[in-house]
Design an enzyme around this catalytic site. Structure first.
Site, PDB file in Angstrom:
ATOM      1  N   THR A  42       0.838  -1.211   0.000  1.00 33.80           N
ATOM      2  CA  THR A  42       0.000   0.000   0.000  1.00 33.80           C
ATOM      3  C   THR A  42       0.872   1.260   0.000  1.00 33.80           C
ATOM      4  O   THR A  42       0.695   2.159  -0.822  1.00 33.80           O
ATOM      5  CB  THR A  42      -0.913   0.001   1.253  1.00 33.80           C
ATOM      6  OG1 THR A  42      -1.622  -1.238   1.266  1.00 33.80           O
ATOM      7  CG2 THR A  42      -1.892   1.156   1.234  1.00 33.80           C
ATOM      8  N   VAL A  43       1.823   1.326   0.904  1.00 31.94           N
ATOM      9  CA  VAL A  43       2.663   2.525   1.032  1.00 31.94           C
ATOM     10  C   VAL A  43       3.792   2.506  -0.002  1.00 31.94           C
ATOM     11  O   VAL A  43       4.021   3.487  -0.718  1.00 31.94           O
ATOM     12  CB  VAL A  43       3.240   2.636   2.462  1.00 31.94           C
ATOM     13  CG1 VAL A  43       4.151   3.846   2.585  1.00 31.94           C
ATOM     14  CG2 VAL A  43       2.113   2.701   3.492  1.00 31.94           C
ATOM     15  N   ALA A  62      11.646  -4.161  -3.226  1.00 33.59           N
ATOM     16  CA  ALA A  62      11.633  -5.531  -2.702  1.00 33.59           C
ATOM     17  C   ALA A  62      10.218  -5.926  -2.280  1.00 33.59           C
ATOM     18  O   ALA A  62       9.551  -5.181  -1.564  1.00 33.59           O
ATOM     19  CB  ALA A  62      12.581  -5.652  -1.514  1.00 33.59           C
ATOM     20  N   LYS A 121       5.987   1.636  12.774  1.00 31.81           N
ATOM     21  CA  LYS A 121       5.802   2.119  14.156  1.00 31.81           C
ATOM     22  C   LYS A 121       6.075   1.038  15.186  1.00 31.81           C
ATOM     23  O   LYS A 121       6.625   1.312  16.244  1.00 31.81           O
ATOM     24  CB  LYS A 121       4.392   2.702  14.319  1.00 31.81           C
ATOM     25  CG  LYS A 121       3.278   1.685  14.266  1.00 31.81           C
ATOM     26  CD  LYS A 121       1.988   2.259  13.780  1.00 31.81           C
ATOM     27  CE  LYS A 121       1.992   2.289  12.271  1.00 31.81           C
ATOM     28  NZ  LYS A 121       0.734   2.183  11.599  1.00 31.81           N
ATOM     29  N   GLU A 159       9.142  10.002  10.139  1.00 27.31           N
ATOM     30  CA  GLU A 159       7.914  10.804  10.175  1.00 27.31           C
ATOM     31  C   GLU A 159       6.675   9.949   9.901  1.00 27.31           C
ATOM     32  O   GLU A 159       5.635  10.122  10.538  1.00 27.31           O
ATOM     33  CB  GLU A 159       8.006  11.931   9.129  1.00 27.31           C
ATOM     34  CG  GLU A 159       6.812  12.845   9.099  1.00 27.31           C
ATOM     35  CD  GLU A 159       6.621  13.620  10.412  1.00 27.31           C
ATOM     36  OE1 GLU A 159       7.421  14.507  10.692  1.00 27.31           O
ATOM     37  OE2 GLU A 159       5.656  13.310  11.143  1.00 27.31           O
ATOM     38  N   GLU A 195      -7.117  -4.078   9.857  1.00 23.25           N
ATOM     39  CA  GLU A 195      -6.240  -5.128   9.335  1.00 23.25           C
ATOM     40  C   GLU A 195      -6.994  -6.453   9.340  1.00 23.25           C
ATOM     41  O   GLU A 195      -8.005  -6.597  10.035  1.00 23.25           O
ATOM     42  CB  GLU A 195      -5.017  -5.274  10.255  1.00 23.25           C
ATOM     43  CG  GLU A 195      -4.184  -4.028  10.407  1.00 23.25           C
ATOM     44  CD  GLU A 195      -3.470  -3.656   9.127  1.00 23.25           C
ATOM     45  OE1 GLU A 195      -3.119  -4.567   8.355  1.00 23.25           O
ATOM     46  OE2 GLU A 195      -3.297  -2.455   8.881  1.00 23.25           O
ATOM     47  N   ASP A 229      -1.709  -0.301  18.308  1.00 22.58           N
ATOM     48  CA  ASP A 229      -1.190   0.625  17.306  1.00 22.58           C
ATOM     49  C   ASP A 229      -1.061   2.027  17.925  1.00 22.58           C
ATOM     50  O   ASP A 229      -0.029   2.691  17.780  1.00 22.58           O
ATOM     51  CB  ASP A 229      -2.153   0.623  16.110  1.00 22.58           C
ATOM     52  CG  ASP A 229      -1.805   1.670  15.071  1.00 22.58           C
ATOM     53  OD1 ASP A 229      -1.008   1.363  14.170  1.00 22.58           O
ATOM     54  OD2 ASP A 229      -2.324   2.802  15.169  1.00 22.58           O
ATOM     55  N   LYS A 268       2.416   4.475  18.817  1.00 20.47           N
ATOM     56  CA  LYS A 268       2.587   5.868  18.372  1.00 20.47           C
ATOM     57  C   LYS A 268       2.818   6.806  19.560  1.00 20.47           C
ATOM     58  O   LYS A 268       3.686   7.679  19.504  1.00 20.47           O
ATOM     59  CB  LYS A 268       1.346   6.308  17.589  1.00 20.47           C
ATOM     60  CG  LYS A 268       1.232   5.584  16.248  1.00 20.47           C
ATOM     61  CD  LYS A 268      -0.115   5.840  15.618  1.00 20.47           C
ATOM     62  CE  LYS A 268      -0.270   5.062  14.339  1.00 20.47           C
ATOM     63  NZ  LYS A 268      -1.661   5.054  13.843  1.00 20.47           N
TER      64      LYS A 268
HETATM   65  N1  LIG Z   1      -0.996   1.433   5.134  1.00 22.08           N
HETATM   66  C1  LIG Z   1      -1.024   2.536   5.889  1.00 22.08           C
HETATM   67  O1  LIG Z   1      -1.972   3.330   5.864  1.00 22.08           O
HETATM   68  C2  LIG Z   1       0.131   2.853   6.804  1.00 22.08           C
HETATM   69  C3  LIG Z   1       0.131   4.059   7.535  1.00 22.08           C
HETATM   70  C4  LIG Z   1       1.236   4.376   8.343  1.00 22.08           C
HETATM   71  C5  LIG Z   1       2.279   3.475   8.456  1.00 22.08           C
HETATM   72  N2  LIG Z   1       2.217   2.275   7.759  1.00 22.08           N
HETATM   73  C6  LIG Z   1       3.340   1.347   7.912  1.00 22.08           C
HETATM   74  O2  LIG Z   1       3.973   1.202   6.641  1.00 22.08           O
HETATM   75  C7  LIG Z   1       4.514  -0.126   6.539  1.00 22.08           C
HETATM   76  C8  LIG Z   1       3.968  -0.776   5.270  1.00 22.08           C
HETATM   77  O3  LIG Z   1       2.558  -0.819   5.347  1.00 22.08           O
HETATM   78  P1  LIG Z   1       1.678  -1.273   4.070  1.00 22.08           P
HETATM   79  O4  LIG Z   1       0.267  -0.988   4.452  1.00 22.08           O
HETATM   80  O5  LIG Z   1       2.250  -0.724   2.825  1.00 22.08           O
HETATM   81  O6  LIG Z   1       1.922  -2.859   4.117  1.00 22.08           O
HETATM   82  P2  LIG Z   1       1.624  -3.916   2.937  1.00 22.08           P
HETATM   83  O7  LIG Z   1       0.607  -3.370   2.000  1.00 22.08           O
HETATM   84  O8  LIG Z   1       1.372  -5.211   3.619  1.00 22.08           O
HETATM   85  O9  LIG Z   1       3.016  -3.994   2.153  1.00 22.08           O
HETATM   86  C9  LIG Z   1       4.143  -4.663   2.638  1.00 22.08           C
HETATM   87  C10 LIG Z   1       5.099  -4.856   1.469  1.00 22.08           C
HETATM   88  O10 LIG Z   1       6.303  -5.449   1.946  1.00 22.08           O
HETATM   89  C11 LIG Z   1       6.586  -6.619   1.191  1.00 22.08           C
HETATM   90  N3  LIG Z   1       7.246  -7.568   2.089  1.00 22.08           N
HETATM   91  C12 LIG Z   1       6.824  -7.979   3.308  1.00 22.08           C
HETATM   92  N4  LIG Z   1       7.698  -8.848   3.834  1.00 22.08           N
HETATM   93  C13 LIG Z   1       8.679  -9.002   2.928  1.00 22.08           C
HETATM   94  C14 LIG Z   1       9.873  -9.775   2.871  1.00 22.08           C
HETATM   95  N5  LIG Z   1      10.228 -10.584   3.878  1.00 22.08           N
HETATM   96  N6  LIG Z   1      10.667  -9.678   1.762  1.00 22.08           N
HETATM   97  C15 LIG Z   1      10.331  -8.866   0.735  1.00 22.08           C
HETATM   98  N7  LIG Z   1       9.206  -8.097   0.735  1.00 22.08           N
HETATM   99  C16 LIG Z   1       8.401  -8.171   1.812  1.00 22.08           C
HETATM  100  C17 LIG Z   1       5.245  -7.118   0.693  1.00 22.08           C
HETATM  101  O11 LIG Z   1       5.414  -7.926  -0.473  1.00 22.08           O
HETATM  102  P3  LIG Z   1       4.126  -8.513  -1.290  1.00 22.08           P
HETATM  103  O12 LIG Z   1       3.476  -7.299  -1.890  1.00 22.08           O
HETATM  104  O13 LIG Z   1       4.689  -9.421  -2.305  1.00 22.08           O
HETATM  105  O14 LIG Z   1       3.287  -9.169  -0.238  1.00 22.08           O
HETATM  106  C18 LIG Z   1       4.557  -5.783   0.387  1.00 22.08           C
HETATM  107  O15 LIG Z   1       4.928  -5.324  -0.882  1.00 22.08           O
HETATM  108  C19 LIG Z   1       4.131  -0.831   7.846  1.00 22.08           C
HETATM  109  O16 LIG Z   1       5.192  -0.731   8.766  1.00 22.08           O
HETATM  110  C20 LIG Z   1       2.932  -0.038   8.339  1.00 22.08           C
HETATM  111  O17 LIG Z   1       2.768  -0.102   9.736  1.00 22.08           O
HETATM  112  C21 LIG Z   1       1.193   1.956   6.936  1.00 22.08           C
END
Ligand SMILES: NC(=O)c1ccc[n+]([C@@H]2O[C@H](COP(=O)([O-])OP(=O)(O)OC[C@H]3O[C@@H](n4cnc5c(N)ncnc54)[C@H](OP(=O)(O)O)[C@@H]3O)[C@@H](O)[C@H]2O)c1
Length: 335
Positions: free
Chosen positions: A26-27, A56, A115, A139, A200, A211, A215
């Site tokens: 997502t991010v 990655a 976080k 940030e 989630e 969560d 923070k």
């Molecule tokens: N989403 C939000 O609104 C938000 C807001 C603030 C902070 N965050 C933080 O931002 C971070 C990412 O969140 P997200 O929502 O983007 O998570 P996500 O959608 O689950 O994305 C995680 C990414 O990391 C990859 N990944 C995970 N484990 C891996 C590994 N061992 N080797 C290689 N790639 C790996 C996944 O690959 P695949 O795509 O192949 O599964 C995916 O592309 C988290 O720490 C979250 O707490 C998110």
């Protein structure tokens, strides 16, 4: 890469800043798209182009909108080793922690939105950055698009923050708002938030207040430079609430919110809590709608400073990650 190589690279303004993106979900996908679609924006801000070395992911065969498949790799360690700036948006404690630690030991600038990792290991990771001349930029780890870390660390650096209080988890606020304003039964509101992707797959982190605890622990540590261990946050989530609690709050003319608070207590320590509270309707925190986040910082000279905005979402979180990439890139140039 080492900081000395970076320094020689910046003597020529055209040598790209090499960015490794660990995570393309997502991010990460939103960050990659911004870097690829607006190269001039980032080149202008950094004084040299940004080269996205790779992204990655776990599954390299899955197509990612706006990201060329040639950039995908399932080897984050090798990717990170080639970078001036390592951006960790994978989430989870490992391998994220090991990858960030490795980059910091090489003196590299690191950006993270993680976080949970920072709340647990931020002190050690920050020490590694100082020891090896790197940087740790976080940030996006607290309230996504709301620039609260910059305000706490930089804008209020000349003041004394006395209390931090906020709605720092958008998912639970969405649920509480739906019950309070639309009269949806609590269990149905939780189900609806899950169906809309606000929670989630495992909603425990949000509903049990974990969560929000991560923070507020990071904010307390940043504001006062004292230990604020995650396991010392006094946490009560919203899962124990009943429709009767909402009815009682409404009868008092109040609104139920999940409030995270940090304040200094005698002896130089901090007290951190996360718990449902009935707030008067006029309280600025009571007015947070849907997934909105609000934080109020009380400062001795400035008085109350309030920040409101999106505490989650791909583009919204990417905004904060990209700001940190610019900061990290400028730190490489200045090293
Ligand atoms: N989403 C939000 O609104 C938000 C807001 C603030 C902070 N965050 C933080 O931002 C971070 C990412 O969140 P997200 O929502 O983007 O998570 P996500 O959608 O689950 O994305 C995680 C990414 O990391 C990859 N990944 C995970 N484990 C891996 C590994 N061992 N080797 C290689 N790639 C790996 C996944 O690959 P695949 O795509 O192949 O599964 C995916 O592309 C988290 O720490 C979250 O707490 C998110």
């Amino acid at each position: 890469m080492s900081s000395s190589t970076s320094t020689s690279a910046t003597s020529s303004g055209s040598v790209p800043l090499r960015v490794a993106l660990l995570g393309g979900g997502t991010v990460g996908a939103a960050v990659a798209r911004a870097l690829l679609q607006h190269p001039d924006r980032y080149a202008a801000r950094l004084g040299r182009p940004v080269e996205l070395l790779g992204v990655a992911v776990r599954d390299t065969r899955r197509e990612r909108e706006g990201i060329p498949s040639a950039l995908l790799t399932d080897d984050p360690g090798t990717l990170a080793e080639r970078a001036d700036v390592v951006v960790e948006v994978m989430g989870g404690l490992e391998p994220a922690g090991e990858l960030i630690g490795g980059a910091l030991r090489r003196g590299v600038q690191v950006v993270t939105a993680n976080k949970q990792l920072i709340a647990r290991e931020g002190v050690e990771l920050r020490a590694l950055a100082q020891q090896h001349g790197g940087g740790l930029h976080l940030e996006a780890a607290v309230m996504a698009a709301v620039p609260v870390m910059s305000v706490v660390r930089e804008a209020l650096a000349g003041d004394e923050i006395t209390r931090i209080r906020g709605i720092v988890n958008g998912s639970t606020n969405y649920v509480l708002d739906l019950v309070a304003r639309e009269g949806v039964p609590f269990a149905d509101a939780v189900r609806q938030a899950g169906e809309l992707g606000y929670l989630e797959a495992d909603p425990t982190e949000d509903l049990e207040g974990l969560d929000a605890a991560a923070k507020i622990a990071i904010l307390a540590r940043t504001a006062w430079g004292v230990p604020a261990p995650l396991d010392e946050v006094d946490v009560t989530g919203i899962s124990g609430l009943t429709d009767a609690d909402f009815a009682a709050a409404a009868e008092q003319g109040g609104v139920l919110k999940l409030v995270a608070t940090a304040e200094r207590v005698p002896g130089g320590r901090v007290r951190t809590t996360v718990r449902p509270e009935v707030l008067p309707a006029a309280d600025p925190l009571a007015q947070a709608r849907g997934g909105t986040n609000v934080v109020e910082l009380d400062a001795a000279l400035a008085g109350p400073v309030r920040l409101v905005g999106a505490g989650a979402g791909g583009d919204e979180t990417a905004s904060a990650v990209l700001a940190d990439i610019v900061r990290a890139g400028l730190a490489v140039a200045g090293s």
